[in-house]
Enzyme design. Structure first.
Site, PDB file in Angstrom:
ATOM      1  N   LEU A  33      -0.217   7.700   4.400  1.00 21.81           N
ATOM      2  CA  LEU A  33       0.264   6.839   4.710  1.00 21.81           C
ATOM      3  C   LEU A  33       0.514   7.041   6.805  1.00 21.81           C
ATOM      4  CD1 LEU A  33       1.164   4.500   2.226  1.00 21.81           C
ATOM      5  CD2 LEU A  33      -1.205   4.615   2.935  1.00 21.81           C
ATOM      6  N   GLY A  36      -0.581   2.476  10.755  1.00 22.82           N
ATOM      7  CA  GLY A  36      -1.702   1.318  10.575  1.00 22.82           C
ATOM      8  C   GLY A  36      -1.217   1.057   9.063  1.00 22.82           C
ATOM      9  N   HIS A  37      -1.417   1.471   7.811  1.00 22.42           N
ATOM     10  CA  HIS A  37      -1.623   1.079   7.322  1.00 22.42           C
ATOM     11  C   HIS A  37       0.270   0.361   6.601  1.00 22.42           C
ATOM     12  CE1 HIS A  37      -3.314   4.846   6.503  1.00 22.42           C
ATOM     13  NE2 HIS A  37      -4.282   4.321   5.443  1.00 22.42           N
ATOM     14  N   LYS A 149      -9.791  -1.885  12.300  1.00 23.77           N
ATOM     15  CA  LYS A 149     -10.024  -0.490  12.447  1.00 23.77           C
ATOM     16  C   LYS A 149     -11.146   0.370  11.686  1.00 23.77           C
ATOM     17  CE  LYS A 149      -9.621   4.524  12.718  1.00 23.77           C
ATOM     18  NZ  LYS A 149      -9.906   4.766  12.327  1.00 23.77           N
ATOM     19  N   ILE A 176      -3.923  -0.558  14.448  1.00 29.57           N
ATOM     20  CA  ILE A 176      -2.623   0.451  15.291  1.00 29.57           C
ATOM     21  C   ILE A 176      -3.091   1.550  16.069  1.00 29.57           C
ATOM     22  CG2 ILE A 176      -0.523   1.058  14.574  1.00 29.57           C
ATOM     23  CD1 ILE A 176      -0.562  -2.058  14.614  1.00 29.57           C
ATOM     24  N   SER A 185      -5.413   7.439  12.136  1.00 27.16           N
ATOM     25  CA  SER A 185      -5.844   7.208  11.308  1.00 27.16           C
ATOM     26  C   SER A 185      -5.745   8.463  10.265  1.00 27.16           C
ATOM     27  CB  SER A 185      -7.299   7.539  11.910  1.00 27.16           C
ATOM     28  OG  SER A 185      -8.406   8.632  11.061  1.00 27.16           O
ATOM     29  N   ARG A 187      -7.272  10.945   9.612  1.00 23.49           N
ATOM     30  CA  ARG A 187      -8.086  11.952   9.923  1.00 23.49           C
ATOM     31  C   ARG A 187      -7.391  12.499  10.774  1.00 23.49           C
ATOM     32  NH1 ARG A 187     -12.391   9.235   7.352  1.00 23.49           N
ATOM     33  NH2 ARG A 187     -13.824  10.270   5.307  1.00 23.49           N
TER      34      ARG A 187
HETATM   35  P1  AMP Z   1      -7.981   4.359   4.382  1.00 21.38           P
HETATM   36  O1  AMP Z   1      -6.809   5.049   3.816  1.00 21.38           O
HETATM   37  O2  AMP Z   1      -8.178   5.146   5.823  1.00 21.38           O
HETATM   38  O3  AMP Z   1      -8.711   4.331   3.617  1.00 21.38           O
HETATM   39  O4  AMP Z   1      -7.447   2.828   5.521  1.00 21.38           O
HETATM   40  C1  AMP Z   1      -6.922   2.069   4.415  1.00 21.38           C
HETATM   41  C2  AMP Z   1      -6.968   0.716   5.319  1.00 21.38           C
HETATM   42  O5  AMP Z   1      -6.088   1.011   6.081  1.00 21.38           O
HETATM   43  C3  AMP Z   1      -8.443   0.182   5.895  1.00 21.38           C
HETATM   44  O6  AMP Z   1      -8.012  -1.557   5.382  1.00 21.38           O
HETATM   45  C4  AMP Z   1      -7.707   0.666   7.035  1.00 21.38           C
HETATM   46  O7  AMP Z   1      -8.969  -0.039   8.000  1.00 21.38           O
HETATM   47  C5  AMP Z   1      -6.613   0.001   7.457  1.00 21.38           C
HETATM   48  N1  AMP Z   1      -5.952   1.180   8.708  1.00 21.38           N
HETATM   49  C6  AMP Z   1      -6.705   2.082   8.947  1.00 21.38           C
HETATM   50  N2  AMP Z   1      -5.765   3.132  10.177  1.00 21.38           N
HETATM   51  C7  AMP Z   1      -5.652   1.563  10.475  1.00 21.38           C
HETATM   52  C8  AMP Z   1      -5.207   1.896  12.033  1.00 21.38           C
HETATM   53  N3  AMP Z   1      -4.831   2.389  13.166  1.00 21.38           N
HETATM   54  N4  AMP Z   1      -4.259  -0.043  12.365  1.00 21.38           N
HETATM   55  C9  AMP Z   1      -4.620  -1.056  11.426  1.00 21.38           C
HETATM   56  N5  AMP Z   1      -5.116  -1.168   9.857  1.00 21.38           N
HETATM   57  C10 AMP Z   1      -5.214   0.320  10.237  1.00 21.38           C
END
Ligand code: AMP
Length: 285
Positions: A33, A36-37, A149, A176, A185, A187
């Site tokens: 995390l 953004g999360h 995102k 974010i 991200s 990644r």
């Molecule tokens: P993930 O863990 O990458 O699957 O992301 C989980 C959630 O967090 C998803 O709804 C993503 O769109 C959101 N998310 C990931 N990166 C960001 C970011 N930079 N800003 C806002 N939300 C994000």
């Protein structure tokens, strides 16, 4: 804050909350995390009595040549971030808890998933829709929070929830970014120092596309979607470490092809920086 790996346990926790008349928010994530999360969790905390963060690297949404094995994981760090953001429970199931050996039911969609990321990731959204369906059924939240995102994912989930009558409101939250514009991200951790510097080309290019759209709106003479994507492509192609997967402008949230950029639209890019595939976008409503 509690961490549970078991479906039965999270169901019991939610039942107790429901019996006490409390509202529930869900933030689905794949862990590792970042800010953004955290913004999604804080948004959920501000509008719900209790918040669940699911932390699950979903094998079903990775293609055979993708990064399932190397996807970064750090539950201790995730716990700290969730705690500081005010979440109540982390749901962290093992893949075997989510998928029985004889698992054979999938949620698939005939629109929205074929273009953009779906073109190079053909099974991705089937995996996303299936796991989100399971998470919504397990946690029955009043609201679930997703980042813009992953704009195609957000559009797909909004559509799926409407089609299948889930009693959950889907809330889209802004992207974010790092100080230099790179969208946060999990990644990004794959990037070398040179690649990290090169990765700012995505947000720079999208910024030029957005500026072009902005001047078209101000001048009252609409620009074509092709003109916007050509501008964005040119900027990305100026970066030697970048290789374009796609640059597209489509309607929002229908993700249909458009000729003229005069309505709500999503402008999205996927770009390889070295071996790392990054996505970013802007939405103009
Ligand atoms: P993930 O863990 O990458 O699957 O992301 C989980 C959630 O967090 C998803 O709804 C993503 O769109 C959101 N998310 C990931 N990166 C960001 C970011 N930079 N800003 C806002 N939300 C994000």
């Amino acid at each position: 804050m509690k961490i549970t790996e078991k479906i039965d346990e999270i169901r019991n926790i939610v039942s107790e909350w429901r019996a006490a008349g409390l509202s529930v928010g869900l933030v689905p994530t794949m862990g590792f995390l970042h800010e953004g999360h955290k913004s999604l969790i804080e948004r959920a905390v501000s509008s719900n009595d209790r918040v669940i963060v699911s932390d699950f690297v979903n094998p079903m949404q990775f293609g055979p040549s993708e990064d399932l094995g190397s996807y970064p994981r750090d539950l201790d760090q995730d716990e700290k971030l969730c705690e500081s953001a005010g979440a109540d429970v982390i749901f962290h199931p093992a893949p075997s808890e989510m998928y029985n050996d004889d698992f054979s039911s999938f949620v698939d969609m005939t629109t929205l998933t074929g273009g953009l990321c779906g073109r190079t990731r053909p099974i991705h959204f089937r995996g996303v829709c299936t796991v989100i369906t399971k998470l919504l059924n397990i946690t029955t939240p009043d609201r679930a929070y997703f980042g813009q995102k992953d704009a195609q994912q957000l559009a797909v989930i909004m559509h799926m929830v409407s089609d299948l009558n889930f009693d959950t409101e889907i809330i889209g939250c802004p992207s974010i970014r790092e100080a230099d514009g790179l969208a946060k991200s999990s990644r990004n951790t794959y990037l070398s120092a040179n690649e990290r510097a090169a990765a700012t080309i995505l947000s720079k290019a999208l910024g030029e596309g957005r500026a072009m759209l902005g001047s078209a709106v101000t001048s009252g003479s609409p620009v074509t979607a092709d003109a916007i994507t050509a501008t964005i492509r040119k900027v990305i192609e100026s970066e030697p470490l970048a290789k374009i997967d796609y640059v597209e402008a489509v309607s929002w949230p229908g993700l249909e092809p458009i000729e003229t950029a005069d309505g709500p639209l999503l402008c999205a890019v996927a770009v390889y920086i070295g071996k790392t595939r990054l996505i970013d976008n802007f939405i103009s409503e």
